[in-house]
Design a protein around this motif. Structure first.
Motif, PDB file in Angstrom:
ATOM      1  N   THR A 187       4.987  18.055   1.078  1.00  0.00           N
ATOM      2  CA  THR A 187       4.686  16.804   0.386  1.00  0.00           C
ATOM      3  C   THR A 187       5.439  16.748  -0.932  1.00  0.00           C
ATOM      4  N   PHE A 188       5.467  17.862  -1.660  1.00  0.00           N
ATOM      5  CA  PHE A 188       6.232  17.912  -2.909  1.00  0.00           C
ATOM      6  C   PHE A 188       7.689  17.555  -2.638  1.00  0.00           C
ATOM      7  N   TYR A 189       8.271  18.188  -1.628  1.00  0.00           N
ATOM      8  CA  TYR A 189       9.687  17.966  -1.327  1.00  0.00           C
ATOM      9  C   TYR A 189       9.965  16.573  -0.781  1.00  0.00           C
ATOM     10  N   ASN A 190       8.954  15.872  -0.323  1.00  0.00           N
ATOM     11  CA  ASN A 190       9.134  14.474   0.061  1.00  0.00           C
ATOM     12  C   ASN A 190       9.368  13.590  -1.164  1.00  0.00           C
ATOM     13  N   TYR A 191       8.942  14.075  -2.327  1.00  0.00           N
ATOM     14  CA  TYR A 191       9.039  13.294  -3.556  1.00  0.00           C
ATOM     15  C   TYR A 191      10.127  13.787  -4.504  1.00  0.00           C
ATOM     16  N   PHE A 192      10.320  15.091  -4.548  1.00  0.00           N
ATOM     17  CA  PHE A 192      11.286  15.675  -5.478  1.00  0.00           C
ATOM     18  C   PHE A 192      12.077  16.780  -4.787  1.00  0.00           C
ATOM     19  N   LYS A 193      13.347  16.886  -5.155  1.00  0.00           N
ATOM     20  CA  LYS A 193      14.220  17.903  -4.575  1.00  0.00           C
ATOM     21  C   LYS A 193      13.835  19.301  -5.071  1.00  0.00           C
ATOM     22  N   ASP A 194      13.486  19.396  -6.358  1.00  0.00           N
ATOM     23  CA  ASP A 194      13.102  20.665  -6.970  1.00  0.00           C
ATOM     24  C   ASP A 194      12.403  20.376  -8.298  1.00  0.00           C
TER      25      ASP A 194
ATOM     26  N   GLU B  84       0.799  -1.228   0.000  1.00  0.00           N
ATOM     27  CA  GLU B  84       0.000   0.000   0.000  1.00  0.00           C
ATOM     28  C   GLU B  84       0.837   1.288   0.000  1.00  0.00           C
ATOM     29  N   PRO B  85       1.842   1.443   0.862  1.00  0.00           N
ATOM     30  CA  PRO B  85       2.617   2.690   0.822  1.00  0.00           C
ATOM     31  C   PRO B  85       3.324   2.900  -0.511  1.00  0.00           C
ATOM     32  N   VAL B  86       3.793   1.829  -1.125  1.00  0.00           N
ATOM     33  CA  VAL B  86       4.467   1.947  -2.409  1.00  0.00           C
ATOM     34  C   VAL B  86       3.483   2.429  -3.470  1.00  0.00           C
ATOM     35  N   MET B  87       2.286   1.850  -3.480  1.00  0.00           N
ATOM     36  CA  MET B  87       1.270   2.258  -4.448  1.00  0.00           C
ATOM     37  C   MET B  87       0.862   3.708  -4.210  1.00  0.00           C
ATOM     38  N   ALA B  88       0.670   4.074  -2.960  1.00  0.00           N
ATOM     39  CA  ALA B  88       0.278   5.444  -2.641  1.00  0.00           C
ATOM     40  C   ALA B  88       1.359   6.413  -3.085  1.00  0.00           C
ATOM     41  N   ARG B  89       2.605   6.031  -2.905  1.00  0.00           N
ATOM     42  CA  ARG B  89       3.731   6.887  -3.299  1.00  0.00           C
ATOM     43  C   ARG B  89       3.749   7.087  -4.815  1.00  0.00           C
ATOM     44  N   GLU B  90       3.516   6.016  -5.564  1.00  0.00           N
ATOM     45  CA  GLU B  90       3.493   6.132  -7.025  1.00  0.00           C
ATOM     46  C   GLU B  90       2.311   6.967  -7.502  1.00  0.00           C
ATOM     47  N   ILE B  91       1.179   6.822  -6.851  1.00  0.00           N
ATOM     48  CA  ILE B  91       0.001   7.628  -7.214  1.00  0.00           C
ATOM     49  C   ILE B  91       0.289   9.101  -6.977  1.00  0.00           C
ATOM     50  N   MET B  92       0.945   9.423  -5.857  1.00  0.00           N
ATOM     51  CA  MET B  92       1.270  10.821  -5.564  1.00  0.00           C
ATOM     52  C   MET B  92       2.278  11.364  -6.577  1.00  0.00           C
ATOM     53  N   ARG B  93       3.303  10.572  -6.910  1.00  0.00           N
ATOM     54  CA  ARG B  93       4.278  11.006  -7.920  1.00  0.00           C
ATOM     55  C   ARG B  93       3.579  11.301  -9.244  1.00  0.00           C
ATOM     56  N   GLU B  94       2.665  10.431  -9.626  1.00  0.00           N
ATOM     57  CA  GLU B  94       1.935  10.615 -10.881  1.00  0.00           C
ATOM     58  C   GLU B  94       1.087  11.883 -10.834  1.00  0.00           C
ATOM     59  N   ALA B  95       0.456  12.146  -9.702  1.00  0.00           N
ATOM     60  CA  ALA B  95      -0.366  13.357  -9.564  1.00  0.00           C
ATOM     61  C   ALA B  95       0.497  14.607  -9.684  1.00  0.00           C
ATOM     62  N   ILE B  96       1.673  14.592  -9.076  1.00  0.00           N
ATOM     63  CA  ILE B  96       2.583  15.744  -9.155  1.00  0.00           C
ATOM     64  C   ILE B  96       3.045  15.940 -10.595  1.00  0.00           C
ATOM     65  N   CYS B  97       3.396  14.855 -11.260  1.00  0.00           N
ATOM     66  CA  CYS B  97       3.821  14.936 -12.665  1.00  0.00           C
ATOM     67  C   CYS B  97       2.716  15.494 -13.547  1.00  0.00           C
ATOM     68  N   ASN B  98       1.506  14.996 -13.367  1.00  0.00           N
ATOM     69  CA  ASN B  98       0.383  15.477 -14.169  1.00  0.00           C
ATOM     70  C   ASN B  98       0.109  16.952 -13.924  1.00  0.00           C
ATOM     71  N   ALA B  99       0.238  17.395 -12.679  1.00  0.00           N
ATOM     72  CA  ALA B  99       0.037  18.815 -12.355  1.00  0.00           C
ATOM     73  C   ALA B  99       1.073  19.664 -13.073  1.00  0.00           C
ATOM     74  N   PHE B 100       2.315  19.216 -13.075  1.00  0.00           N
ATOM     75  CA  PHE B 100       3.383  19.965 -13.740  1.00  0.00           C
ATOM     76  C   PHE B 100       3.174  19.996 -15.250  1.00  0.00           C
ATOM     77  N   ILE B 101       2.837  18.852 -15.835  1.00  0.00           N
ATOM     78  CA  ILE B 101       2.599  18.790 -17.284  1.00  0.00           C
ATOM     79  C   ILE B 101       1.450  19.719 -17.666  1.00  0.00           C
ATOM     80  N   GLU B 102       0.407  19.735 -16.857  1.00  0.00           N
ATOM     81  CA  GLU B 102      -0.726  20.620 -17.131  1.00  0.00           C
ATOM     82  C   GLU B 102      -0.305  22.090 -17.062  1.00  0.00           C
ATOM     83  N   LEU B 103       0.487  22.437 -16.081  1.00  0.00           N
ATOM     84  CA  LEU B 103       0.966  23.821 -15.961  1.00  0.00           C
ATOM     85  C   LEU B 103       1.834  24.220 -17.149  1.00  0.00           C
ATOM     86  N   CYS B 104       2.618  23.278 -17.663  1.00  0.00           N
ATOM     87  CA  CYS B 104       3.501  23.567 -18.801  1.00  0.00           C
ATOM     88  C   CYS B 104       2.727  23.947 -20.055  1.00  0.00           C
ATOM     89  N   SER B 105       1.485  23.526 -20.145  1.00  0.00           N
ATOM     90  CA  SER B 105       0.708  23.851 -21.340  1.00  0.00           C
ATOM     91  C   SER B 105       0.269  25.305 -21.358  1.00  0.00           C
TER      92      SER B 105
END
Length: 120
Positions: free
Chosen positions: A61-68, A18-39
């Motif tokens: 939460t962002f910094y828990n997943y990515f440095k910048d 479960e924590p691994v799946m939740a972590r991947e879901i959060m990473r995907e949500a952050i990526c999608n948010a960034f891709i959407e902003l780039c448009s």
């Protein structure tokens, strides 16, 4: 109503996965948010705050997943490349179909790739 009982072994498995799946879901949500902003926004104007607001998470939460945002961009590049190459391997010896897939992929993520390519 039927109830499902978890055995001790399935409960152990659930806690491990479960924590691994939740972590991947959060990473995907952050990526999608960034891709959407780039448009809509040049990359150099996108702040971490914009990403977190678009995603509905805290900065911490962002910094828990990515440095910048640069680590986030590299992560997205890697994901996209891995996905495209995986699809190309499935289409071996079907070069026309593989090229069509690459072009469709680039069209879908056109705004992201344009925004990233302008950022230096």
């Amino acid at each position: 109503m039927k109830r499902f009982a978890l055995s001790s072994s399935s409960l152990y498995h659930f806690r491990k996965v479960e924590p691994v799946m939740a972590r991947e879901i959060m990473r995907e949500a952050i990526c999608n948010a960034f891709i959407e902003l780039c448009s809509n926004t040049p990359v150099y104007k996108i702040k971490i705050k914009d990403i977190t607001n678009n995603c509905g998470i805290s900065k911490q939460t962002f910094y828990n997943y990515f440095k910048d945002k640069f680590e986030l961009m590299n992560y997205i590049y890697k994901l996209q490349a891995d996905y495209v190459f995986e699809e190309l391997c499935l289409k071996e010896d079907k070069y026309q179909e593989a090229m069509e897939y690459i072009f469709r992929h680039c069209l879908v993520y056109k705004n992201f790739y344009i925004a990233i390519s302008k950022y230096k």
